[in-house]
Motif scaffolding. Sequence first.
Motif, PDB file in Angstrom:
ATOM      1  N   ASP A   1      21.549  30.076  17.321  1.00 30.55           N
ATOM      2  CA  ASP A   1      21.723  30.369  18.741  1.00 30.55           C
ATOM      3  C   ASP A   1      20.365  30.374  19.444  1.00 30.55           C
ATOM      4  OD1 ASP A   1      22.596  31.199  21.211  1.00 30.55           O
ATOM      5  OD2 ASP A   1      22.719  33.306  20.645  1.00 30.55           O
ATOM      6  N   ASP A   2      19.552  31.378  19.204  1.00 32.02           N
ATOM      7  CA  ASP A   2      18.248  31.500  19.867  1.00 32.02           C
ATOM      8  C   ASP A   2      17.126  31.373  18.846  1.00 32.02           C
ATOM      9  OD1 ASP A   2      19.812  32.147  22.076  1.00 32.02           O
ATOM     10  OD2 ASP A   2      19.611  34.306  21.730  1.00 32.02           O
ATOM     11  N   SER A   3      16.109  30.572  19.165  1.00 37.02           N
ATOM     12  CA  SER A   3      14.981  30.414  18.256  1.00 37.02           C
ATOM     13  C   SER A   3      13.667  30.692  18.984  1.00 37.02           C
ATOM     14  CB  SER A   3      14.948  28.996  17.672  1.00 37.02           C
ATOM     15  OG  SER A   3      13.769  28.805  16.920  1.00 37.02           O
ATOM     16  N   SER A   4      12.868  31.585  18.416  1.00 33.21           N
ATOM     17  CA  SER A   4      11.562  31.901  19.003  1.00 33.21           C
ATOM     18  C   SER A   4      10.568  30.761  18.795  1.00 33.21           C
ATOM     19  CB  SER A   4      11.012  33.190  18.370  1.00 33.21           C
ATOM     20  OG  SER A   4      10.858  33.029  16.964  1.00 33.21           O
ATOM     21  N   GLU A   5      10.925  29.784  17.921  1.00 33.65           N
ATOM     22  CA  GLU A   5      10.052  28.632  17.695  1.00 33.65           C
ATOM     23  C   GLU A   5      10.153  27.607  18.824  1.00 33.65           C
ATOM     24  OE1 GLU A   5       9.868  26.857  13.745  1.00 33.65           O
ATOM     25  OE2 GLU A   5      11.201  28.455  13.046  1.00 33.65           O
ATOM     26  N   MET A   6      11.220  27.717  19.605  1.00 38.00           N
ATOM     27  CA  MET A   6      11.446  26.751  20.682  1.00 38.00           C
ATOM     28  C   MET A   6      10.861  27.240  22.007  1.00 38.00           C
ATOM     29  SD  MET A   6      13.025  24.113  19.465  1.00 38.00           S
ATOM     30  CE  MET A   6      13.896  23.328  20.827  1.00 38.00           C
TER      31      MET A   6
ATOM     32  N   SER B   1      13.868  33.134  29.064  1.00 39.99           N
ATOM     33  CA  SER B   1      14.547  33.559  27.839  1.00 39.99           C
ATOM     34  C   SER B   1      14.421  32.505  26.737  1.00 39.99           C
ATOM     35  CB  SER B   1      16.032  33.813  28.118  1.00 39.99           C
ATOM     36  OG  SER B   1      16.194  34.845  29.064  1.00 39.99           O
ATOM     37  N   SER B   2      14.380  32.969  25.484  1.00 36.87           N
ATOM     38  CA  SER B   2      14.286  32.052  24.333  1.00 36.87           C
ATOM     39  C   SER B   2      15.688  31.647  23.895  1.00 36.87           C
ATOM     40  CB  SER B   2      13.536  32.737  23.182  1.00 36.87           C
ATOM     41  OG  SER B   2      12.222  33.050  23.556  1.00 36.87           O
ATOM     42  N   TYR B   3      16.342  30.831  24.720  1.00 41.89           N
ATOM     43  CA  TYR B   3      17.731  30.458  24.468  1.00 41.89           C
ATOM     44  C   TYR B   3      17.891  29.032  23.937  1.00 41.89           C
ATOM     45  CZ  TYR B   3      19.368  34.717  26.840  1.00 41.89           C
ATOM     46  OH  TYR B   3      19.631  36.015  27.190  1.00 41.89           O
ATOM     47  N   ASN B   4      16.793  28.380  23.562  1.00 43.68           N
ATOM     48  CA  ASN B   4      16.904  27.081  22.910  1.00 43.68           C
ATOM     49  C   ASN B   4      17.066  27.292  21.399  1.00 43.68           C
ATOM     50  OD1 ASN B   4      16.715  25.177  25.106  1.00 43.68           O
ATOM     51  ND2 ASN B   4      14.584  25.837  25.355  1.00 43.68           N
ATOM     52  N   SER B   5      17.534  26.255  20.688  1.00 47.00           N
ATOM     53  CA  SER B   5      17.983  26.448  19.306  1.00 47.00           C
ATOM     54  C   SER B   5      17.275  25.544  18.291  1.00 47.00           C
ATOM     55  CB  SER B   5      19.495  26.177  19.228  1.00 47.00           C
ATOM     56  OG  SER B   5      20.182  26.947  20.183  1.00 47.00           O
ATOM     57  N   LEU B   6      17.174  26.047  17.067  1.00 45.47           N
ATOM     58  CA  LEU B   6      16.580  25.280  15.970  1.00 45.47           C
ATOM     59  C   LEU B   6      17.147  25.786  14.649  1.00 45.47           C
ATOM     60  CD1 LEU B   6      12.840  24.354  15.492  1.00 45.47           C
ATOM     61  CD2 LEU B   6      14.097  25.445  13.641  1.00 45.47           C
ATOM     62  N   LEU B   7      17.480  24.868  13.756  1.00 43.48           N
ATOM     63  CA  LEU B   7      17.926  25.245  12.410  1.00 43.48           C
ATOM     64  C   LEU B   7      17.352  24.280  11.382  1.00 43.48           C
ATOM     65  CD1 LEU B   7      20.322  23.161  11.187  1.00 43.48           C
ATOM     66  CD2 LEU B   7      21.664  24.277  12.981  1.00 43.48           C
ATOM     67  N   ARG B   8      17.235  24.785  10.164  1.00 41.51           N
ATOM     68  CA  ARG B   8      16.840  23.960   9.021  1.00 41.51           C
ATOM     69  C   ARG B   8      17.833  24.228   7.895  1.00 41.51           C
ATOM     70  NH1 ARG B   8      12.247  26.460  10.927  1.00 41.51           N
ATOM     71  NH2 ARG B   8      10.699  25.080  11.889  1.00 41.51           N
ATOM     72  N   TYR B   9      18.217  23.167   7.220  1.00 42.04           N
ATOM     73  CA  TYR B   9      19.184  23.340   6.128  1.00 42.04           C
ATOM     74  C   TYR B   9      18.695  22.600   4.893  1.00 42.04           C
ATOM     75  CZ  TYR B   9      23.390  23.253   3.322  1.00 42.04           C
ATOM     76  OH  TYR B   9      24.277  23.404   2.276  1.00 42.04           O
ATOM     77  N   GLU B  10      18.509  23.335   3.802  1.00 42.77           N
ATOM     78  CA  GLU B  10      18.106  22.740   2.524  1.00 42.77           C
ATOM     79  C   GLU B  10      19.340  22.389   1.707  1.00 42.77           C
ATOM     80  OE1 GLU B  10      14.727  24.421   0.315  1.00 42.77           O
ATOM     81  OE2 GLU B  10      14.538  25.877   1.949  1.00 42.77           O
ATOM     82  N   SER B  11      19.326  21.223   1.125  1.00 38.01           N
ATOM     83  CA  SER B  11      20.458  20.744   0.341  1.00 38.01           C
ATOM     84  C   SER B  11      20.736  21.650  -0.858  1.00 38.01           C
ATOM     85  CB  SER B  11      20.173  19.329  -0.168  1.00 38.01           C
ATOM     86  OG  SER B  11      21.231  18.843  -0.949  1.00 38.01           O
ATOM     87  N   GLU B  12      22.033  21.949  -1.062  1.00 33.62           N
ATOM     88  CA  GLU B  12      22.452  22.690  -2.257  1.00 33.62           C
ATOM     89  C   GLU B  12      22.978  21.666  -3.253  1.00 33.62           C
ATOM     90  OE1 GLU B  12      25.007  26.026  -1.529  1.00 33.62           O
ATOM     91  OE2 GLU B  12      23.903  26.638   0.259  1.00 33.62           O
ATOM     92  N   VAL B  13      22.079  21.186  -4.085  1.00 40.93           N
ATOM     93  CA  VAL B  13      22.372  20.059  -4.978  1.00 40.93           C
ATOM     94  C   VAL B  13      23.584  20.299  -5.874  1.00 40.93           C
ATOM     95  CG1 VAL B  13      21.426  18.544  -6.759  1.00 40.93           C
ATOM     96  CG2 VAL B  13      19.935  19.399  -4.948  1.00 40.93           C
ATOM     97  N   GLY B  14      23.789  21.508  -6.334  1.00 39.29           N
ATOM     98  CA  GLY B  14      24.888  21.783  -7.247  1.00 39.29           C
ATOM     99  C   GLY B  14      26.238  21.986  -6.587  1.00 39.29           C
ATOM    100  N   SER B  15      26.274  21.894  -5.248  1.00 40.66           N
ATOM    101  CA  SER B  15      27.529  22.130  -4.531  1.00 40.66           C
ATOM    102  C   SER B  15      28.081  20.826  -3.953  1.00 40.66           C
ATOM    103  CB  SER B  15      27.315  23.130  -3.390  1.00 40.66           C
ATOM    104  OG  SER B  15      28.467  23.212  -2.571  1.00 40.66           O
ATOM    105  N   PRO B  16      29.309  20.453  -4.311  1.00 36.02           N
ATOM    106  CA  PRO B  16      29.903  19.214  -3.794  1.00 36.02           C
ATOM    107  C   PRO B  16      30.048  19.197  -2.269  1.00 36.02           C
ATOM    108  CG  PRO B  16      31.146  20.050  -5.663  1.00 36.02           C
ATOM    109  CD  PRO B  16      30.199  21.133  -5.259  1.00 36.02           C
TER     110      PRO B  16
END
Length: 226
Positions: A148-153, A160-175
Motif C-alpha cells: 500500500d504505502d512505501s517510504s522508499e517512494m 503523504s507517502s501513498y505510492n507503492s513498492l514491493l519485492r518478491y523473491e521466488s520460492e523455488v520449492g513451491s509450485p
Amino acid sequence: MKIKLLVLSVFACCSFFNAEAQKLSKFGSSIEKKIGPKTIKVPYTDVISYLGYAEAGNEDEVVDGKKFYYIYIWIPAVAPELGVRMLSPVAKTKVKDAIESAAYTENKSSSDYFDTYITLERSTIFKAEDISEDAVKSATWTKLASNDDSSEMPKQPSGSSYNSLLRYESEVGSPTKALTAGLYRIGFTTYKTGEVKGTFLAEVAAPVKLPGVVMAKTIEDLKKGL
C-alpha cells in the motif's frame, strides 16, 4: 508588502515541492551491498516502465468492493526476484523508454492522482501460445505480494507517502509461488474508498536480464508483443 512576500514565498516552496516530490530514485533490489559506511540495495538490471491513466469505467474487475485494474506481463524465463512499483501522478517524472498508453497520451497533463495499492499475481498459464482472453478469465491467479504505502517512494503532492513498492523473491520449492516463466499481472486500485483516477507509472523489474518480457494493459496488446 510583507504579507505579499510571505505568500509568494509559500507559493514558491509549494511549487518546488510539487516539482521535486515525484523524482524517482533507481529501483533497487533486495540484494544489499555495503559501500563504505552505507548499505545500499543493488539496482535492478532490467526495468520495464508503463505510463497509464486510470479512471472510473475502465476498471477490469471488482474485488471485495474495490475496483481493480490490471497490467499483464509475460515473463519468458525463470526469475530469482521481481520488483514492482507504482507512482501517481506522473507529473514531471522523466522515464526512459517507457511504454506509453493511449489513455496516458490523452491525459498526461492531468493533475489527478490516487492513493496506490498494488499486487503481484501469477497465473496458471505457462506457455505464450496458451494466452487468450478466455484462458486468462479461467486461469487460477495466485497473489504473491502486495503493498500500500512505501517510504522508499516519492511523496505525493499532498505530502503523504501513498505510492507503492514491493519485492518478491521466488520460492523455488513451491509450485505456486516460484517465479517461473509464465503470465503475471500487476493489480492496482486505491486503498481509500472512492474512484481510482489519475496518471500513473508502473514498473516491473528483475535483478537479471530477462529478454522477451512483454508488458501491456490488455491481453490483445500483450499478444501483439509476443
